[in-house]
Design a protein around this motif. Structure first.
Motif, PDB file in Angstrom:
ATOM      1  N   SER A 130       9.619 -42.720 101.806  1.00 58.37           N
ATOM      2  CA  SER A 130       9.765 -44.034 101.173  1.00 58.37           C
ATOM      3  C   SER A 130       9.814 -45.080 102.287  1.00 58.37           C
ATOM      4  O   SER A 130      10.264 -44.804 103.407  1.00 58.37           O
ATOM      5  N   THR A 139      10.167 -51.323  97.868  1.00 60.98           N
ATOM      6  CA  THR A 139      10.212 -49.964  98.407  1.00 60.98           C
ATOM      7  C   THR A 139       9.120 -49.157  97.724  1.00 60.98           C
ATOM      8  O   THR A 139       9.047 -49.113  96.497  1.00 60.98           O
ATOM      9  N   ALA A 179       6.015 -44.067  93.584  1.00 61.85           N
ATOM     10  CA  ALA A 179       6.977 -44.966  92.935  1.00 61.85           C
ATOM     11  C   ALA A 179       7.062 -46.269  93.700  1.00 61.85           C
ATOM     12  O   ALA A 179       6.837 -46.321  94.916  1.00 61.85           O
ATOM     13  N   GLN A 193       7.225 -45.590  88.224  1.00 64.24           N
ATOM     14  CA  GLN A 193       6.912 -44.286  88.819  1.00 64.24           C
ATOM     15  C   GLN A 193       5.782 -43.625  88.031  1.00 64.24           C
ATOM     16  O   GLN A 193       5.710 -43.748  86.800  1.00 64.24           O
ATOM     17  N   GLU A 195       3.813 -39.784  87.876  1.00 69.94           N
ATOM     18  CA  GLU A 195       3.878 -38.408  88.384  1.00 69.94           C
ATOM     19  C   GLU A 195       2.857 -37.523  87.679  1.00 69.94           C
ATOM     20  O   GLU A 195       2.724 -37.559  86.451  1.00 69.94           O
ATOM     21  N   ILE A 197       1.788 -33.531  87.253  1.00 70.97           N
ATOM     22  CA  ILE A 197       2.268 -32.167  87.455  1.00 70.97           C
ATOM     23  C   ILE A 197       1.196 -31.204  86.959  1.00 70.97           C
ATOM     24  O   ILE A 197       0.636 -31.406  85.868  1.00 70.97           O
ATOM     25  N   ARG A 240      11.409 -49.036  84.873  1.00 71.30           N
ATOM     26  CA  ARG A 240      12.849 -49.253  84.717  1.00 71.30           C
ATOM     27  C   ARG A 240      13.185 -50.660  85.154  1.00 71.30           C
ATOM     28  O   ARG A 240      12.523 -51.219  86.035  1.00 71.30           O
ATOM     29  N   LYS A 242      16.829 -53.128  85.951  1.00 63.57           N
ATOM     30  CA  LYS A 242      18.290 -53.259  85.996  1.00 63.57           C
ATOM     31  C   LYS A 242      18.624 -54.720  86.197  1.00 63.57           C
ATOM     32  O   LYS A 242      17.993 -55.401  87.009  1.00 63.57           O
ATOM     33  N   ARG A 256       9.232 -44.511  79.236  1.00 67.27           N
ATOM     34  CA  ARG A 256       8.322 -43.529  79.850  1.00 67.27           C
ATOM     35  C   ARG A 256       7.266 -43.109  78.836  1.00 67.27           C
ATOM     36  O   ARG A 256       7.569 -42.879  77.666  1.00 67.27           O
TER      37      ARG A 256
ATOM     38  N   GLY B  41      23.863 -46.799  89.374  1.00 69.43           N
ATOM     39  CA  GLY B  41      23.447 -45.738  88.458  1.00 69.43           C
ATOM     40  C   GLY B  41      24.371 -44.542  88.544  1.00 69.43           C
ATOM     41  O   GLY B  41      25.326 -44.519  89.315  1.00 69.43           O
ATOM     42  N   ARG B  42      24.061 -43.548  87.744  1.00 70.47           N
ATOM     43  CA  ARG B  42      24.910 -42.370  87.628  1.00 70.47           C
ATOM     44  C   ARG B  42      24.819 -41.504  88.881  1.00 70.47           C
ATOM     45  O   ARG B  42      23.786 -41.495  89.558  1.00 70.47           O
ATOM     46  N   LEU B  50      21.781 -33.882  83.383  1.00 71.09           N
ATOM     47  CA  LEU B  50      21.234 -34.446  82.147  1.00 71.09           C
ATOM     48  C   LEU B  50      19.711 -34.341  82.107  1.00 71.09           C
ATOM     49  O   LEU B  50      19.120 -34.035  81.066  1.00 71.09           O
ATOM     50  N   HIS B  52      17.993 -32.049  83.430  1.00 66.94           N
ATOM     51  CA  HIS B  52      17.716 -30.641  83.143  1.00 66.94           C
ATOM     52  C   HIS B  52      17.846 -30.369  81.638  1.00 66.94           C
ATOM     53  O   HIS B  52      17.024 -29.662  81.037  1.00 66.94           O
ATOM     54  N   ARG B  61       7.851 -34.226  80.720  1.00 69.47           N
ATOM     55  CA  ARG B  61       8.482 -33.954  82.012  1.00 69.47           C
ATOM     56  C   ARG B  61       7.928 -34.943  83.026  1.00 69.47           C
ATOM     57  O   ARG B  61       6.833 -35.491  82.867  1.00 69.47           O
ATOM     58  N   GLY B  62       8.680 -35.152  84.096  1.00 74.76           N
ATOM     59  CA  GLY B  62       8.205 -35.984  85.199  1.00 74.76           C
ATOM     60  C   GLY B  62       8.564 -37.442  85.059  1.00 74.76           C
ATOM     61  O   GLY B  62       8.955 -37.930  83.997  1.00 74.76           O
ATOM     62  N   ALA B  63       8.451 -38.151  86.198  1.00 78.19           N
ATOM     63  CA  ALA B  63       8.710 -39.593  86.294  1.00 78.19           C
ATOM     64  C   ALA B  63      10.109 -39.954  85.800  1.00 78.19           C
ATOM     65  O   ALA B  63      10.312 -41.003  85.205  1.00 78.19           O
ATOM     66  N   THR B  64      11.065 -39.081  86.047  1.00 77.31           N
ATOM     67  CA  THR B  64      12.429 -39.348  85.606  1.00 77.31           C
ATOM     68  C   THR B  64      13.284 -39.958  86.706  1.00 77.31           C
ATOM     69  O   THR B  64      14.353 -40.492  86.438  1.00 77.31           O
ATOM     70  N   GLY B  65      12.811 -39.856  87.947  1.00 76.87           N
ATOM     71  CA  GLY B  65      13.627 -40.345  89.036  1.00 76.87           C
ATOM     72  C   GLY B  65      13.501 -41.848  89.188  1.00 76.87           C
ATOM     73  O   GLY B  65      12.631 -42.494  88.615  1.00 76.87           O
ATOM     74  N   GLY B  66      14.411 -42.411  89.955  1.00 77.92           N
ATOM     75  CA  GLY B  66      14.269 -43.814  90.300  1.00 77.92           C
ATOM     76  C   GLY B  66      13.148 -43.939  91.314  1.00 77.92           C
ATOM     77  O   GLY B  66      12.479 -42.970  91.671  1.00 77.92           O
ATOM     78  N   ALA B  67      12.930 -45.128  91.781  1.00 73.16           N
ATOM     79  CA  ALA B  67      11.850 -45.340  92.730  1.00 73.16           C
ATOM     80  C   ALA B  67      12.161 -44.696  94.067  1.00 73.16           C
ATOM     81  O   ALA B  67      11.280 -44.447  94.862  1.00 73.16           O
ATOM     82  N   GLY B  68      13.441 -44.424  94.302  1.00 73.27           N
ATOM     83  CA  GLY B  68      13.805 -43.834  95.593  1.00 73.27           C
ATOM     84  C   GLY B  68      13.933 -44.902  96.641  1.00 73.27           C
ATOM     85  O   GLY B  68      13.276 -45.945  96.586  1.00 73.27           O
ATOM     86  N   GLY B  69      14.782 -44.641  97.603  1.00 68.34           N
ATOM     87  CA  GLY B  69      14.895 -45.584  98.705  1.00 68.34           C
ATOM     88  C   GLY B  69      15.809 -46.761  98.396  1.00 68.34           C
ATOM     89  O   GLY B  69      16.108 -47.550  99.257  1.00 68.34           O
ATOM     90  N   GLY B  70      16.269 -46.875  97.180  1.00 72.60           N
ATOM     91  CA  GLY B  70      17.208 -47.935  96.824  1.00 72.60           C
ATOM     92  C   GLY B  70      16.546 -49.301  96.894  1.00 72.60           C
ATOM     93  O   GLY B  70      15.332 -49.439  96.916  1.00 72.60           O
TER      94      GLY B  70
END
Lengths: 408, 74
Positions: A130, A139, A179, A193, A195, A197, A240, A242, A256, B41-42, B50, B52, B61-70
């Motif tokens: 990142s 980012t 992302a 994001q 993805e 798979i 997303r 915030k 999503r 966030g959590r 959750l 899982h 499935r997929g694209a559940t994460g945040g963008a990463g890196g804050g």
């Protein structure tokens, strides 16, 4: 084909790694913390509980490592098990190790996840990068993941549960995601994001069956093993947002969209609200959270609750997770945050309690217990329904989490 | 063709990385609200569990994460 795809993805990741590594600046590593979680999922005849422990620690100013140990203790008497097998207990153990390397404005991540249960093992490797840019307002992240899975089938021989010596298979999965996170105003941040798979190999459950009409007029039925394609490719895109509210609270939302080569189309929407109390109570700060999540899905092309006849099509599935349905999950949580004077090295600690309630309403998955019975025992005569005319199935689940977090 | 597209995307990312001299419209000292813990966030240990659960119950499935890196706001 998969091999060629892997080569292309690897080349892409390596190229982007190289380009982004050329940049310089200052990024941020995650804070040091330790979490211990106890969870319990209880719904649809399945109880899953266990602990999860996570530790994250910095090493110097440029490296942060994380370890996670997670155990699922499963007791299953789900509707699938009731209509075609015996209830069972199992345990899944998972550990993961990961490391983040900070270089200028870039953070490089690598990780390994190992998951073991009696009839399934999974090993996953991932790498990502990142990069902060535009004055750290933006980012951008890339990640690649590859997994090797082994599938077995448990049977009882002389009353002892063990792997069926006549069955073992494999599945390989790969994922690539990109992302983008963007600060919009001093109170708002959005992210997106995407993805992809791909799976190849043995993709169905070795236990589950489909059912078919033997005589549709008489409402009699038979069962046979599911037949799945050997490949599956999916695309998921999410956004997303915030927002920090004027009275020191936060609201967040997520949407999503999902589609795959099996014909499954899914949509997810989530809305959350976080509200801290202004004044300490019992010497600590309190933060409350409420959340609602909606999910809807169209069935896979080869899913049917009951097929017209045996061997009706090349591919046949009756996994309720591939059916048409909608689900709503409503959750609430409370966090108590405090400091311990005698532990000055501990910047703060938290006790967190969360509860979620999930309801799933299936549009084309029927409660076959009303025609087949449970564990080989036919249903009472007054409750018997002809095959294909049973009530639609619904699932309700209680999801409970208690976890303690320590920040260093 | 595919290789050329990938190179173009990566080149754009590289060019964007080189544009860090652009004046940010939200200055670092104005990011106090974004850095507030209630925006974080959590906890990962809870969110992973959750995710899982949902992945087990859903076909998606997929694209559940945040963008990463804050958000870069420390």
């Amino acid at each position: 084909m998969i091999h060629a795809m892997r080569l292309r993805l690897a080349r892409y990741v390596i190229t982007c790694f190289g380009l982004l590594a050329a940049s310089a600046g200052a990024g941020v590593l995650p804070e040091d913390r330790a979490d211990v979680l106890y969870f319990r999922y209880d719904g649809g005849g399945v109880v899953i509980s266990g602990p999860s422990m996570l530790v994250r620690k910095s090493i110097g100013e440029h490296v942060s490592v994380q370890a996670n140990y997670y155990i699922d203790m499963v007791s299953s008497a789900s509707i699938d098990v009731e209509t075609s097998a015996s209830p069972y207990d199992d345990e899944r153990t998972q550990y993961s190790l990961s490391a983040d390397f900070l270089h200028g404005k870039s953070t490089y991540s690598i990780g390994y996840v190992n998951s073991d249960e009696s009839d399934y093992t999974a090993k996953t490797l991932y790498a990502g990068v990142s990069h902060d840019m535009f004055g750290d307002l933006t980012t951008i992240s890339f990640a690649y993941k590859t997994g090797q899975n082994e599938v077995f089938r448990n049977i009882k021989i002389d009353g002892v549960k063990q792997n069926d010596p006549a069955f073992a298979d494999e599945m390989e999965t790969q994922s690539f995601s990109v992302a983008l996170s963007q600060i919009i105003t001093k109170n708002m941040i959005v992210s997106g994001q995407y993805e992809v798979i791909t799976d190849e190999g043995f993709l169905r459950s070795p236990y589950r069956s489909v059912r078919f009409f033997v005589d549709q007029v008489a409402g009699t039925q038979g069962q046979q093993s599911e037949i799945y394609p050997n490949t599956r490719s999916s695309n998921a895109a999410s956004v997303r947002a915030k927002y920090f509210l004027p009275w020191r609270a936060a609201i967040d939302s997520m949407y999503r969209f999902y589609t795959d080569t099996w014909g499954v189309v899914g949509q997810t929407a989530e809305l959350g609200y976080v509200h801290p109390l202004d004044k300490p109570i019992w010497g600590g700060n309190w933060i409350f959270e409420g959340r609602v999540r909606y999910y809807s899905q169209d069935a896979a092309d080869f899913y049917q609750d009951i097929f017209p006849r045996a061997n009706y099509a090349n591919f046949m599935a009756r996994d309720k997770e591939l059916a048409t349905y909608s689900a709503v999950t409503v959750g609430a949580g409370a966090t108590y945050e405090f400091k311990i004077e005698r532990f000055p090295w501990l910047s703060k600690a938290q006790i967190n309690l969360r509860y979620d309630f999930m309801t799933v309403n299936y549009d084309d998955f029927r409660d076959a217990r009303q025609s087949i019975g449970s564990y080989g025992i036919p249903p009472p005569p007054e409750l018997v329904r002809p095959a294909g005319q049973e009530d639609l199935y619904t699932l309700e689940a209680n999801i409970f989490q208690l976890y303690i977090s320590a920040f260093f | 063709m595919r290789t050329r597209n990938l190179l173009v995307i990566c080149a754009l990312a590289f060019c964007a990385a080189g544009c860090s001299s652009i004046e940010p419209w939200v200055a670092p000292y104005d990011r106090e609200n974004l850095a507030d813990p209630i925006m974080a966030g959590r906890a990962a240990v809870s969110q992973d569990f959750l995710d899982h659960v949902f992945e087990s119950r859903e076909g998606s499935r997929g694209a559940t994460g945040g963008a990463g890196g804050g958000c870069g706001c420390n």
